[in-house]
Scaffold this motif. Structure first.
Motif, PDB file in Angstrom:
ATOM      1  N   GLY A   1      -5.577  -5.875   0.623  1.00 25.55           N
ATOM      2  CA  GLY A   1      -4.973  -6.664   1.705  1.00 25.55           C
ATOM      3  C   GLY A   1      -5.288  -6.036   3.057  1.00 25.55           C
ATOM      4  O   GLY A   1      -5.756  -6.722   3.980  1.00 25.55           O
ATOM      5  N   VAL A   2      -5.043  -4.731   3.177  1.00 22.08           N
ATOM      6  CA  VAL A   2      -5.355  -4.069   4.450  1.00 22.08           C
ATOM      7  C   VAL A   2      -6.873  -4.080   4.686  1.00 22.08           C
ATOM      8  O   VAL A   2      -7.330  -4.338   5.805  1.00 22.08           O
ATOM      9  CB  VAL A   2      -4.773  -2.628   4.511  1.00 22.08           C
ATOM     10  N   ASP A   3      -7.648  -3.858   3.631  1.00 22.34           N
ATOM     11  CA  ASP A   3      -9.128  -3.988   3.747  1.00 22.34           C
ATOM     12  C   ASP A   3      -9.505  -5.282   4.462  1.00 22.34           C
ATOM     13  O   ASP A   3     -10.318  -5.308   5.383  1.00 22.34           O
ATOM     14  CB  ASP A   3      -9.783  -4.159   2.352  1.00 22.34           C
ATOM     15  N   ARG A   4      -8.907  -6.353   3.992  1.00 17.47           N
ATOM     16  CA  ARG A   4      -9.312  -7.686   4.465  1.00 17.47           C
ATOM     17  C   ARG A   4      -8.862  -7.950   5.889  1.00 17.47           C
ATOM     18  O   ARG A   4      -9.526  -8.681   6.626  1.00 17.47           O
ATOM     19  CB  ARG A   4      -8.763  -8.750   3.502  1.00 17.47           C
TER      20      ARG A   4
ATOM     21  N   ARG B   1     -11.301   4.428  14.666  1.00 15.02           N
ATOM     22  CA  ARG B   1     -10.865   4.858  13.340  1.00 15.02           C
ATOM     23  C   ARG B   1      -9.352   4.778  13.221  1.00 15.02           C
ATOM     24  O   ARG B   1      -8.633   4.978  14.188  1.00 15.02           O
ATOM     25  CB  ARG B   1     -11.286   6.321  13.072  1.00 15.02           C
ATOM     26  N   LEU B   2      -8.894   4.500  12.004  1.00 15.19           N
ATOM     27  CA  LEU B   2      -7.452   4.559  11.701  1.00 15.19           C
ATOM     28  C   LEU B   2      -7.137   5.959  11.185  1.00 15.19           C
ATOM     29  O   LEU B   2      -8.038   6.686  10.766  1.00 15.19           O
ATOM     30  CB  LEU B   2      -7.103   3.505  10.649  1.00 15.19           C
TER      31      LEU B   2
ATOM     32  N   TYR C   1       0.833  -1.209   0.000  1.00 11.67           N
ATOM     33  CA  TYR C   1       0.000   0.000   0.000  1.00 11.67           C
ATOM     34  C   TYR C   1       0.865   1.256   0.000  1.00 11.67           C
ATOM     35  O   TYR C   1       0.726   2.118  -0.872  1.00 11.67           O
ATOM     36  CB  TYR C   1      -0.991   0.041   1.187  1.00 11.67           C
ATOM     37  N   PHE C   2       1.760   1.374   0.969  1.00 10.76           N
ATOM     38  CA  PHE C   2       2.468   2.646   1.156  1.00 10.76           C
ATOM     39  C   PHE C   2       3.760   2.771   0.340  1.00 10.76           C
ATOM     40  O   PHE C   2       4.041   3.816  -0.218  1.00 10.76           O
ATOM     41  CB  PHE C   2       2.773   2.879   2.649  1.00 10.76           C
ATOM     42  N   THR C   3       4.549   1.710   0.285  1.00  9.68           N
ATOM     43  CA  THR C   3       5.866   1.853  -0.350  1.00  9.68           C
ATOM     44  C   THR C   3       5.776   1.656  -1.865  1.00  9.68           C
ATOM     45  O   THR C   3       6.392   2.401  -2.622  1.00  9.68           O
ATOM     46  CB  THR C   3       6.884   0.915   0.324  1.00  9.68           C
ATOM     47  N   ASP C   4       4.988   0.673  -2.317  1.00 10.25           N
ATOM     48  CA  ASP C   4       4.762   0.575  -3.766  1.00 10.25           C
ATOM     49  C   ASP C   4       4.092   1.848  -4.287  1.00 10.25           C
ATOM     50  O   ASP C   4       4.306   2.246  -5.426  1.00 10.25           O
ATOM     51  CB  ASP C   4       3.883  -0.622  -4.117  1.00 10.25           C
ATOM     52  N   ARG C   5       3.300   2.473  -3.449  1.00 13.17           N
ATOM     53  CA  ARG C   5       2.623   3.714  -3.878  1.00 13.17           C
ATOM     54  C   ARG C   5       3.641   4.845  -4.039  1.00 13.17           C
ATOM     55  O   ARG C   5       3.513   5.676  -4.930  1.00 13.17           O
ATOM     56  CB  ARG C   5       1.527   4.093  -2.874  1.00 13.17           C
TER      57      ARG C   5
ATOM     58  N   GLY D   1      -6.906   5.477   1.214  1.00 17.80           N
ATOM     59  CA  GLY D   1      -6.897   4.137   1.814  1.00 17.80           C
ATOM     60  C   GLY D   1      -7.465   4.175   3.217  1.00 17.80           C
ATOM     61  O   GLY D   1      -8.306   3.350   3.596  1.00 17.80           O
ATOM     62  N   VAL D   2      -7.005   5.159   3.996  1.00 14.45           N
ATOM     63  CA  VAL D   2      -7.476   5.265   5.381  1.00 14.45           C
ATOM     64  C   VAL D   2      -8.998   5.459   5.397  1.00 14.45           C
ATOM     65  O   VAL D   2      -9.704   4.840   6.195  1.00 14.45           O
ATOM     66  CB  VAL D   2      -6.737   6.407   6.112  1.00 14.45           C
TER      67      VAL D   2
END
Ligand SMILES: [Fe+2]
Ligand SMILES: [Fe+2]
Length: 471
Positions: free
Chosen positions: A251-254, A385-386, A209-213, A369-370
């Motif tokens: 992935g984070v969703d799940r 909440r995140l 999510y964060f680094t590939d982005r 994403g958040v």
């Protein structure tokens, strides 16, 4: 533009057959790449994996899917189609035709930019090499392999440019890309985040999510480059990169979905003993991956980057959609700064603040994403909440590198930071706990208890498809 021919040793759409010298040079690099993959790539032995392979650069049908034994996987060189009328969109050469060769005066800088990008690609494969052994499902395992082979192909993309346009020095740099290794004490990867470990699947999802982005945004600036082969390479890489983002986002969703489900079922926040990852631990992983990824954008101000822009080497994110003169000689921008020890902002010339401009685009994207993860919590009826931590939190690069700050942006003394950092960053206990959940599920249609199954499979296949055949 030719269509890649998989009967060739190196499938490509750059007419490699017509350039014997280059073909030979790349064919002599190829065995070194393969032995790097053998020694530093995925450790889990497989019979075959359901992978997508690029077969064309255009339209919907650019890839084909099928079960491929890893030993037969073919990495190729693919550039997006050439636009013969393409003109430089920014900087002092704005309006000139894009360059098909490297101008002598920018050779060193362009080579450096390509090497830095190239170095990140194999690094992530190295970071992820042991994850196959603990994959939560065959679907996830397949995605891991997909991301890994494409990062390998992105290395090929950069090595092609080095070989084709930078002569002997380029070939030497291409060798070095295989010699540096993630986390190595003697010859580490160039950028910090690419020397961190990815020891578990929560880290993997956060990384993608964060680094590939971050990669997406760096490629976006290189796609604007006046050096047309670099631009076209990055354009096609971005197409592949979209899948990596999907792996991270969903992935984070799940993970959040599964945690929320168990929290609701048991009417409790204290779900670690129930075999899922508590929200505060998810938040800590998020804090870590987000803050190290922010560092990848460099300092708030940079004269190098200003020079790259003026020279036309590296543009802004979506340069052509910006409504200004694309030269920025008289513009300014507010950037993060430490003034008299306080976390604040200061005004600088827009050109020197370009790293900030790019980081800002990235941050806006990350908050998407958040929001979606918070919607999952909201839909589950949960009040938690995140959030994205403040830009000053846990930074090792830029204005806030020398201070400590809480996730809300309060400046802290070193002593306070040392006592409290375990509230905000994964502790050894958190990491050990997360790792304890990482029991492999390699059975078709089954999934680990800490993560929800995906809504969709790959290429319209169901979740219980035989995505990977293990040895
Ligand atoms: Fe990549
Ligand atoms: Fe990627």
């Amino acid at each position: 533009m030719t269509i890649p021919d998989y009967a060739e040793k190196i499938p490509n759409n750059v007419g490699l057959r017509e350039d014997r010298r280059l073909q030979r040079a790349l064919e002599s690099w190829q065995p070194n790449f393969l032995s790097w993959w053998e020694s530093m790539g995925p450790t889990l032995p497989t019979q075959d994996v359901y992978l997508r392979t690029a077969i064309d650069v255009r339209g919907e049908g650019w890839a084909q899917f099928g079960h491929v034994p890893m030993i037969d996987y073919r990495w190729g060189i693919f550039l997006a189609d050439k636009n013969p009328d393409r003109r430089i969109a920014f900087g002092q050469h704005k309006g000139d035709p894009a360059w098909q060769q490297v101008p002598g005066e920018y050779r060193a800088e362009l080579q450096r930019l390509i090497v830095i990008q190239g170095d990140t690609e194999p690094a992530s494969v190295e970071q992820q090499r042991n994850l196959g052994a603990t994959a939560p499902s065959l679907y996830d395992l397949r995605n891991l392999f997909q991301v890994n082979v494409e990062e390998g192909r992105h290395l090929w993309a950069m090595v092609y440019l080095l070989h084709a346009y930078f002569g002997r020095e380029g070939r030497e740099e291409a060798e070095e890309l295989l010699h540096r290794n993630s986390g190595s004490a003697d010859s580490p990867r160039i950028l910090g985040a690419f020397n961190e470990e990815t020891p578990d699947w929560l880290s993997f999802f956060m990384f993608t999510y964060f680094t590939d982005r971050d990669g997406k945004y760096q490629l976006g600036t290189l796609k604007e480059s006046a050096f047309d082969p670099l631009s076209r390479t990055c354009e096609f890489m971005l197409k592949e990169e979209a899948h990596h983002m999907m792996v991270g986002t969903t992935g984070v969703d799940r993970v959040v979905e599964r945690t929320a489900e168990v929290m609701v079922e048991n009417d409790s926040d204290d779900v670690a003993a129930l075999g899922v990852i508590p929200l505060p631990v998810i938040q800590k992983y998020l804090n870590f991956h987000y803050s190290v990824s922010l560092d990848l954008f460099g300092g708030e101000t940079s004269t190098n980057v200003a020079n790259y822009y003026t020279a036309g080497l590296k543009g802004r994110w979506l340069e052509e959609r910006r409504k200004d003169d694309h030269q920025l000689r008289d513009d300014s921008i507010m950037v993060d700064a430490l003034v008299d020890g306080d976390i604040t902002q200061t005004e600088v010339a827009a050109l020197t603040g370009l790293n900030t401009d790019l980081r800002r685009e990235y941050i806006a994207d990350c908050s998407g994403g958040v929001n979606r993860w918070n919607r999952i919590l909201e839909d589950a009826g949960l009040p938690q909440r995140l959030y994205l931590p403040h830009q000053a939190f846990n930074r090792k690069v830029g204005a806030f590198a020398g201070i400590e700050a809480s996730p809300t942006g309060q400046k802290l003394s070193t002593a306070e930071w040392e006592t409290r950092k375990g509230e905000w960053l994964p502790t050894d206990t958190d990491k050990t706990f997360v790792r304890s959940l990482m029991q492999p599920v390699h059975e078709r249609g089954k999934i680990a208890a800490w993560v929800a199954p995906p809504r969709n499979g790959i290429n319209s296949q169901p979740f219980d498809y035989d995505y990977v055949h293990l040895v």
